[in-house]
Design an enzyme around this catalytic site. Structure first.
Site, PDB file in Angstrom:
ATOM      1  N   PHE A 232      31.004 -14.084 -15.664  1.00 39.41           N
ATOM      2  CA  PHE A 232      30.517 -12.694 -15.779  1.00 39.41           C
ATOM      3  C   PHE A 232      31.347 -11.903 -16.787  1.00 39.41           C
ATOM      4  CE2 PHE A 232      29.192 -12.389 -10.968  1.00 39.41           C
ATOM      5  CZ  PHE A 232      28.313 -13.440 -11.141  1.00 39.41           C
TER       6      PHE A 232
ATOM      7  N   VAL B  78      46.137 -10.796 -12.751  1.00 40.73           N
ATOM      8  CA  VAL B  78      45.964  -9.597 -11.910  1.00 40.73           C
ATOM      9  C   VAL B  78      46.784  -9.675 -10.620  1.00 40.73           C
ATOM     10  CG1 VAL B  78      43.673  -9.040 -12.840  1.00 40.73           C
ATOM     11  CG2 VAL B  78      43.850 -10.426 -10.739  1.00 40.73           C
TER      12      VAL B  78
ATOM     13  N   ASN C 143      36.580  -7.400 -12.476  1.00 41.97           N
ATOM     14  CA  ASN C 143      35.704  -8.574 -12.320  1.00 41.97           C
ATOM     15  C   ASN C 143      36.474  -9.814 -11.890  1.00 41.97           C
ATOM     16  OD1 ASN C 143      33.338 -10.462 -13.109  1.00 41.97           O
ATOM     17  ND2 ASN C 143      35.001 -11.110 -14.461  1.00 41.97           N
TER      18      ASN C 143
ATOM     19  N   SER D  18      30.210  -8.620  -3.927  1.00 42.61           N
ATOM     20  CA  SER D  18      29.350  -9.797  -3.711  1.00 42.61           C
ATOM     21  C   SER D  18      28.484  -9.530  -2.493  1.00 42.61           C
ATOM     22  CB  SER D  18      30.230 -11.028  -3.458  1.00 42.61           C
ATOM     23  OG  SER D  18      29.453 -12.104  -2.950  1.00 42.61           O
TER      24      SER D  18
ATOM     25  N   TYR E 170      36.932 -14.828   1.667  1.00 39.35           N
ATOM     26  CA  TYR E 170      36.202 -14.393   0.473  1.00 39.35           C
ATOM     27  C   TYR E 170      35.295 -13.207   0.826  1.00 39.35           C
ATOM     28  CZ  TYR E 170      33.243 -14.200  -3.615  1.00 39.35           C
ATOM     29  OH  TYR E 170      32.566 -13.735  -4.730  1.00 39.35           O
TER      30      TYR E 170
ATOM     31  N   LYS F 253      35.564  -9.179  -0.315  1.00 41.53           N
ATOM     32  CA  LYS F 253      34.504  -8.446  -1.004  1.00 41.53           C
ATOM     33  C   LYS F 253      34.020  -7.249  -0.170  1.00 41.53           C
ATOM     34  CE  LYS F 253      34.460 -10.854  -4.790  1.00 41.53           C
ATOM     35  NZ  LYS F 253      34.952 -10.271  -6.051  1.00 41.53           N
TER      36      LYS F 253
ATOM     37  N   PRO G  53      26.406  -9.188  -6.488  1.00 41.58           N
ATOM     38  CA  PRO G  53      25.449 -10.260  -6.779  1.00 41.58           C
ATOM     39  C   PRO G  53      25.427 -11.346  -5.706  1.00 41.58           C
ATOM     40  CG  PRO G  53      27.072  -9.969  -8.575  1.00 41.58           C
ATOM     41  CD  PRO G  53      27.600  -9.283  -7.337  1.00 41.58           C
TER      42      PRO G  53
ATOM     43  N   GLY H 160      24.445 -18.778 -11.185  1.00 44.23           N
ATOM     44  CA  GLY H 160      24.842 -20.031 -11.813  1.00 44.23           C
ATOM     45  C   GLY H 160      25.418 -19.819 -13.203  1.00 44.23           C
TER      46      GLY H 160
HETATM   47  P1  NDP Z   1      34.373 -17.479 -12.970  1.00 41.73           P
HETATM   48  O1  NDP Z   1      35.199 -18.435 -12.172  1.00 41.73           O
HETATM   49  O2  NDP Z   1      33.418 -18.031 -13.973  1.00 41.73           O
HETATM   50  O3  NDP Z   1      35.347 -16.458 -13.718  1.00 41.73           O
HETATM   51  C1  NDP Z   1      36.408 -15.857 -13.025  1.00 41.73           C
HETATM   52  C2  NDP Z   1      37.285 -15.112 -14.011  1.00 41.73           C
HETATM   53  O4  NDP Z   1      38.360 -14.515 -13.267  1.00 41.73           O
HETATM   54  C3  NDP Z   1      37.885 -16.012 -15.050  1.00 41.73           C
HETATM   55  O5  NDP Z   1      37.796 -15.374 -16.301  1.00 41.73           O
HETATM   56  C4  NDP Z   1      39.342 -16.138 -14.636  1.00 41.73           C
HETATM   57  O6  NDP Z   1      40.143 -16.219 -15.794  1.00 41.73           O
HETATM   58  C5  NDP Z   1      39.561 -14.795 -13.933  1.00 41.73           C
HETATM   59  N1  NDP Z   1      40.677 -14.823 -13.007  1.00 41.73           N
HETATM   60  C6  NDP Z   1      40.811 -15.548 -11.873  1.00 41.73           C
HETATM   61  N2  NDP Z   1      42.020 -15.330 -11.328  1.00 41.73           N
HETATM   62  C7  NDP Z   1      42.643 -14.429 -12.147  1.00 41.73           C
HETATM   63  C8  NDP Z   1      43.916 -13.822 -12.140  1.00 41.73           C
HETATM   64  N3  NDP Z   1      44.824 -14.082 -11.174  1.00 41.73           N
HETATM   65  N4  NDP Z   1      44.235 -12.948 -13.116  1.00 41.73           N
HETATM   66  C9  NDP Z   1      43.350 -12.690 -14.105  1.00 41.73           C
HETATM   67  N5  NDP Z   1      42.136 -13.231 -14.168  1.00 41.73           N
HETATM   68  C10 NDP Z   1      41.797 -14.106 -13.209  1.00 41.73           C
HETATM   69  O7  NDP Z   1      33.634 -16.569 -11.908  1.00 41.73           O
HETATM   70  P2  NDP Z   1      32.382 -15.565 -12.036  1.00 41.73           P
HETATM   71  O8  NDP Z   1      32.287 -15.058 -13.405  1.00 41.73           O
HETATM   72  O9  NDP Z   1      31.213 -16.229 -11.428  1.00 41.73           O
HETATM   73  O10 NDP Z   1      32.835 -14.418 -11.041  1.00 41.73           O
HETATM   74  C11 NDP Z   1      33.354 -13.179 -11.498  1.00 41.73           C
HETATM   75  C12 NDP Z   1      33.438 -12.227 -10.327  1.00 41.73           C
HETATM   76  O11 NDP Z   1      32.158 -12.078  -9.732  1.00 41.73           O
HETATM   77  C13 NDP Z   1      34.373 -12.657  -9.208  1.00 41.73           C
HETATM   78  O12 NDP Z   1      35.012 -11.509  -8.699  1.00 41.73           O
HETATM   79  C14 NDP Z   1      33.439 -13.274  -8.188  1.00 41.73           C
HETATM   80  O13 NDP Z   1      33.968 -13.184  -6.884  1.00 41.73           O
HETATM   81  C15 NDP Z   1      32.236 -12.371  -8.351  1.00 41.73           C
HETATM   82  N6  NDP Z   1      30.964 -12.942  -7.940  1.00 41.73           N
HETATM   83  C16 NDP Z   1      30.540 -14.172  -8.395  1.00 41.73           C
HETATM   84  C17 NDP Z   1      29.311 -14.667  -8.002  1.00 41.73           C
HETATM   85  C18 NDP Z   1      28.828 -16.000  -8.413  1.00 41.73           C
HETATM   86  O14 NDP Z   1      27.973 -16.585  -7.702  1.00 41.73           O
HETATM   87  N7  NDP Z   1      29.269 -16.545  -9.522  1.00 41.73           N
HETATM   88  C19 NDP Z   1      28.407 -13.881  -7.149  1.00 41.73           C
HETATM   89  C20 NDP Z   1      28.970 -12.622  -6.709  1.00 41.73           C
HETATM   90  C21 NDP Z   1      30.171 -12.174  -7.115  1.00 41.73           C
HETATM   91  P3  NDP Z   1      41.513 -17.044 -15.956  1.00 41.73           P
HETATM   92  O15 NDP Z   1      41.376 -18.284 -15.112  1.00 41.73           O
HETATM   93  O16 NDP Z   1      41.570 -17.301 -17.423  1.00 41.73           O
HETATM   94  O17 NDP Z   1      42.579 -16.098 -15.505  1.00 41.73           O
HETATM   95  C1  8X3 Z   2      29.395 -15.276  -4.711  1.00 43.47           C
HETATM   96  C2  8X3 Z   2      28.106 -15.382  -3.978  1.00 43.47           C
HETATM   97  O1  8X3 Z   2      27.024 -16.303  -1.860  1.00 43.47           O
HETATM   98  O2  8X3 Z   2      28.657 -17.713  -2.997  1.00 43.47           O
HETATM   99  O3  8X3 Z   2      30.051 -14.113  -4.385  1.00 43.47           O
HETATM  100  O4  8X3 Z   2      29.386 -15.796  -1.766  1.00 43.47           O
HETATM  101  S1  8X3 Z   2      28.315 -16.336  -2.589  1.00 43.47           S
END
Ligand code: NDP
Ligand code: 8X3
Length: 251
Positions: free
Chosen positions: A14, A57, A83, A136, A149, A153, A179, A183
């Site tokens: 995202f 973070v 994010n 989420s 998790y 959220k 969301p 995928g």
């Molecule tokens: P990804 O795993 O594709 O991306 C996660 C991002 O978070 C990466 O860029 C990673 O970068 C970064 N990250 C993780 N830990 C740290 C840290 N300690 N410090 C800084 N950056 C960090 O996940 P998504 O893009 O799918 O998810 C993004 C957000 O959306 C999350 O908060 C997730 O919970 C939420 N979400 C996702 C859903 C899904 O189904 N995919 C649905 C609903 C919500 P790096 O490793 O380089 O630090």
């Molecule tokens: C990501 C969506 O359904 O895997 O937040 O928790 S779910």
């Protein structure tokens, strides 16, 4: 108006899609994550409107020092997109790793509150700004294996609503994007400890949300007129819906 937007977790999923969308919309993006090489590749793609920033973070000092450490001209952050986040594991609570639970809290909860704490005073002083959190549906609907998790959220959602209560009378907005199944990101591979086959199986036969759909939602809430605040936006793919409550019967 060109906005300065800080996106955490911009190295994948995202966050990268949100960064791309905002730069294409004419804004400037501070793209933060731990993997600097990914951020530099994004800067190579998007040009000088994207500033890569290596940031974990979970590092309390890094978050507190962040505003002053930004280059001149980038310090007035108009929009913070919290994010960065992750889920670890899908085992039942009694089998889950405590270290995984703590990492989720450190990232999804402490990461969000530290960056918000660092950047919110500047927004209030300027009487404008927007905090967009990635919640989420896991913060709305419980599911087996969701324990920390989903709890993290739910915190993010309620934290945002409580921020909104404090920010009434300022020009600062707060939005929680919630969301469902999405995928094309690293989320499930991370959740399953790098097991990409298990992650892929989760999306088999579905048309999930994609990162660009989430970026569209984030871009929309930010682009609305300043008097409009979307408090929460729950979004699912059309193929997903809530299930019934479970009753375990004997015999
Ligand atoms: P990804 O795993 O594709 O991306 C996660 C991002 O978070 C990466 O860029 C990673 O970068 C970064 N990250 C993780 N830990 C740290 C840290 N300690 N410090 C800084 N950056 C960090 O996940 P998504 O893009 O799918 O998810 C993004 C957000 O959306 C999350 O908060 C997730 O919970 C939420 N979400 C996702 C859903 C899904 O189904 N995919 C649905 C609903 C919500 P790096 O490793 O380089 O630090
Ligand atoms: C990501 C969506 O359904 O895997 O937040 O928790 S779910």
């Amino acid at each position: 108006m060109t906005l300065t937007i800080l996106v955490t977790g911009a190295s994948a999923g995202f966050g990268a899609a949100i960064a791309r969308r905002f730069v294409r919309d004419g804004h400037r993006v501070i793209a933060a994550a731990r993997r600097l090489d990914r951020l530099e590749a994004l800067a190579g793609e998007l040009g000088p409107a994207l500033l890569p920033l290596q940031l974990d973070v979970t590092d309390a000092q890094g978050a507190a020092a962040l505003p002053a450490s930004l280059p001149e001209g980038w310090r007035e952050v108009d929009v913070l997109v919290n994010n960065a986040g992750l889920a670890l594991g899908l085992d039942p609570a009694w089998k889950a790793s405590l270290a995984d639970w703590e990492t989720m809290v450190a990232t999804n909860v402490l990461g969000v509150i530290r960056l918000t704490h660092a950047l919110l005073p500047g927004m209030v002083a300027r009487n404008r700004g927007h905090v967009v959190n990635l919640g989420s549906i896991a913060g709305d609907y419980p599911y087996p294996g969701g324990h920390i998790y989903g709890g993290s959220k739910a915190f993010v959602k309620q934290f945002g609503l409580n921020l909104k209560a404090d920010l009434v009378g300022t020009g600062v907005r707060v939005t929680n994007i919630e969301p469902g199944l999405c995928g094309g990101t690293e989320f499930s591979a991370v959740r399953f400890g790098g097991d990409t086959a298990r992650a892929a199986a989760l999306y088999a036969g579905t048309q999930p949300l994609m990162a660009e759909d989430v970026a569209e939602a984030v871009a929309w809430v930010v682009a609305l007129p300043p008097h409009v605040n979307i408090n929460r936006m729950e979004m699912m793919p059309t193929c997903q819906g809530p299930g019934p409550l479970v009753v375990k019967r004997s015999g």
